[in-house]
Design a protein around this motif. Sequence first.
Motif, PDB file in Angstrom:
ATOM      1  N   GLU A 138      45.173  54.321  39.116  1.00  0.00           N
ATOM      2  CA  GLU A 138      44.404  53.213  39.692  1.00  0.00           C
ATOM      3  C   GLU A 138      44.703  53.059  41.177  1.00  0.00           C
ATOM      4  N   GLU A 139      45.953  53.271  41.567  1.00  0.00           N
ATOM      5  CA  GLU A 139      46.311  53.183  42.988  1.00  0.00           C
ATOM      6  C   GLU A 139      45.574  54.251  43.798  1.00  0.00           C
ATOM      7  N   ILE A 140      45.478  55.458  43.258  1.00  0.00           N
ATOM      8  CA  ILE A 140      44.744  56.524  43.945  1.00  0.00           C
ATOM      9  C   ILE A 140      43.275  56.137  44.071  1.00  0.00           C
ATOM     10  N   ALA A 141      42.692  55.617  43.005  1.00  0.00           N
ATOM     11  CA  ALA A 141      41.280  55.245  43.003  1.00  0.00           C
ATOM     12  C   ALA A 141      40.990  54.114  43.977  1.00  0.00           C
ATOM     13  N   LEU A 142      41.909  53.176  44.110  1.00  0.00           N
ATOM     14  CA  LEU A 142      41.684  52.032  44.992  1.00  0.00           C
ATOM     15  C   LEU A 142      41.403  52.459  46.420  1.00  0.00           C
ATOM     16  N   GLY A 143      41.949  53.563  46.838  1.00  0.00           N
ATOM     17  CA  GLY A 143      41.718  54.026  48.191  1.00  0.00           C
ATOM     18  C   GLY A 143      40.303  54.505  48.441  1.00  0.00           C
ATOM     19  N   HIS A 144      39.509  54.661  47.393  1.00  0.00           N
ATOM     20  CA  HIS A 144      38.162  55.209  47.508  1.00  0.00           C
ATOM     21  C   HIS A 144      37.055  54.205  47.225  1.00  0.00           C
ATOM     22  N   LEU A 145      37.386  52.955  46.918  1.00  0.00           N
ATOM     23  CA  LEU A 145      36.382  52.007  46.451  1.00  0.00           C
ATOM     24  C   LEU A 145      36.477  50.659  47.158  1.00  0.00           C
ATOM     25  N   ARG A 146      35.362  49.941  47.133  1.00  0.00           N
ATOM     26  CA  ARG A 146      35.348  48.541  47.588  1.00  0.00           C
ATOM     27  C   ARG A 146      35.562  47.673  46.353  1.00  0.00           C
ATOM     28  N   ILE A 147      36.736  47.127  46.236  1.00  0.00           N
ATOM     29  CA  ILE A 147      37.189  46.493  45.005  1.00  0.00           C
ATOM     30  C   ILE A 147      36.930  44.989  44.997  1.00  0.00           C
ATOM     31  N   LEU A 148      36.467  44.481  43.837  1.00  0.00           N
ATOM     32  CA  LEU A 148      36.365  43.044  43.619  1.00  0.00           C
ATOM     33  C   LEU A 148      37.543  42.542  42.796  1.00  0.00           C
ATOM     34  N   GLU A 149      37.922  43.328  41.802  1.00  0.00           N
ATOM     35  CA  GLU A 149      38.961  42.891  40.871  1.00  0.00           C
ATOM     36  C   GLU A 149      39.543  44.107  40.161  1.00  0.00           C
ATOM     37  N   THR A 150      40.818  44.008  39.781  1.00  0.00           N
ATOM     38  CA  THR A 150      41.447  45.073  38.996  1.00  0.00           C
ATOM     39  C   THR A 150      42.089  44.465  37.760  1.00  0.00           C
ATOM     40  N   GLY A 151      42.177  45.281  36.718  1.00  0.00           N
ATOM     41  CA  GLY A 151      42.857  44.860  35.497  1.00  0.00           C
ATOM     42  C   GLY A 151      42.253  43.649  34.825  1.00  0.00           C
ATOM     43  N   PHE A 152      40.916  43.556  34.799  1.00  0.00           N
ATOM     44  CA  PHE A 152      40.261  42.412  34.145  1.00  0.00           C
ATOM     45  C   PHE A 152      40.386  42.560  32.634  1.00  0.00           C
ATOM     46  N   ARG A 153      40.958  41.543  31.998  1.00  0.00           N
ATOM     47  CA  ARG A 153      41.165  41.558  30.556  1.00  0.00           C
ATOM     48  C   ARG A 153      40.259  40.527  29.886  1.00  0.00           C
ATOM     49  N   PHE A 154      39.697  40.948  28.749  1.00  0.00           N
ATOM     50  CA  PHE A 154      38.846  40.063  27.954  1.00  0.00           C
ATOM     51  C   PHE A 154      39.008  40.490  26.506  1.00  0.00           C
ATOM     52  N   LEU A 155      39.325  39.525  25.658  1.00  0.00           N
ATOM     53  CA  LEU A 155      39.636  39.809  24.260  1.00  0.00           C
ATOM     54  C   LEU A 155      40.750  40.855  24.212  1.00  0.00           C
ATOM     55  N   ARG A 156      40.506  41.994  23.585  1.00  0.00           N
ATOM     56  CA  ARG A 156      41.551  43.015  23.486  1.00  0.00           C
ATOM     57  C   ARG A 156      41.316  44.193  24.416  1.00  0.00           C
ATOM     58  N   GLY A 157      40.394  44.050  25.362  1.00  0.00           N
ATOM     59  CA  GLY A 157      40.074  45.164  26.234  1.00  0.00           C
ATOM     60  C   GLY A 157      40.361  44.877  27.690  1.00  0.00           C
ATOM     61  N   GLU A 158      40.271  45.914  28.483  1.00  0.00           N
ATOM     62  CA  GLU A 158      40.511  45.806  29.915  1.00  0.00           C
ATOM     63  C   GLU A 158      39.589  46.760  30.666  1.00  0.00           C
ATOM     64  N   ILE A 159      39.143  46.306  31.824  1.00  0.00           N
ATOM     65  CA  ILE A 159      38.422  47.177  32.756  1.00  0.00           C
ATOM     66  C   ILE A 159      39.354  47.380  33.936  1.00  0.00           C
ATOM     67  N   ASP A 160      39.598  48.639  34.254  1.00  0.00           N
ATOM     68  CA  ASP A 160      40.566  48.962  35.297  1.00  0.00           C
ATOM     69  C   ASP A 160      40.160  48.425  36.661  1.00  0.00           C
ATOM     70  N   ILE A 161      38.911  48.699  37.055  1.00  0.00           N
ATOM     71  CA  ILE A 161      38.442  48.302  38.389  1.00  0.00           C
ATOM     72  C   ILE A 161      37.018  47.782  38.287  1.00  0.00           C
ATOM     73  N   ILE A 162      36.763  46.675  38.976  1.00  0.00           N
ATOM     74  CA  ILE A 162      35.404  46.160  39.122  1.00  0.00           C
ATOM     75  C   ILE A 162      35.113  46.164  40.614  1.00  0.00           C
ATOM     76  N   ALA A 163      34.015  46.815  40.991  1.00  0.00           N
ATOM     77  CA  ALA A 163      33.693  46.982  42.407  1.00  0.00           C
ATOM     78  C   ALA A 163      32.218  46.705  42.639  1.00  0.00           C
ATOM     79  N   ARG A 164      31.852  46.671  43.895  1.00  0.00           N
ATOM     80  CA  ARG A 164      30.441  46.536  44.297  1.00  0.00           C
ATOM     81  C   ARG A 164      30.012  47.797  45.015  1.00  0.00           C
ATOM     82  N   ASP A 165      28.825  48.253  44.693  1.00  0.00           N
ATOM     83  CA  ASP A 165      28.160  49.328  45.421  1.00  0.00           C
ATOM     84  C   ASP A 165      26.812  48.764  45.834  1.00  0.00           C
ATOM     85  N   ARG A 166      26.767  48.201  47.032  1.00  0.00           N
ATOM     86  CA  ARG A 166      25.617  47.442  47.529  1.00  0.00           C
ATOM     87  C   ARG A 166      25.329  46.298  46.561  1.00  0.00           C
ATOM     88  N   SER A 167      24.182  46.289  45.902  1.00  0.00           N
ATOM     89  CA  SER A 167      23.854  45.177  45.000  1.00  0.00           C
ATOM     90  C   SER A 167      24.255  45.456  43.548  1.00  0.00           C
TER      91      SER A 167
END
Length: 117
Positions: free
Chosen positions: A16-45
């Motif tokens: 995830e640290e390597i990936a962060l250098g390549h993206l415009r990040i909104l949030e990392t490690g978002f957890r909901f119920l029993r799952g997780e999304i590593d990175i949430i980002a924006r690509d224009r709209s």
Amino acid sequence: MFGSRGTTQAVGRAGEEIALGHLRILETGFRFLRGEIDIIARDRSTLVFIEVKKRTGTRFGRPAEAVTPAKQRQIRKVAEGYLLMRRLGDVPCRFDVISIGPDRRGGDVVEHFKNAF
């Protein structure tokens, strides 16, 4: 698999640290119920939900191959939860995978698969 869960988590965090250098990040490690999304980002709209997979070897296949149909379903459910919690409504979304694996010189090969599923 790796020897212990702690080691697996450390490899995942390093990816995830390597990936962060390549993206415009909104949030990392978002957890909901029993799952997780590593990175949430924006690509224009477009809101992009990203699964990061890092492996230290190829014995068990390429990193992106670990994003199975079951894992994809779980990520979609967590993404739905994110949209509801953030009251984002009908925003365009995309699901990407960032695969990080070893190269022949001991470094990392980073592949970004847009619209992976």
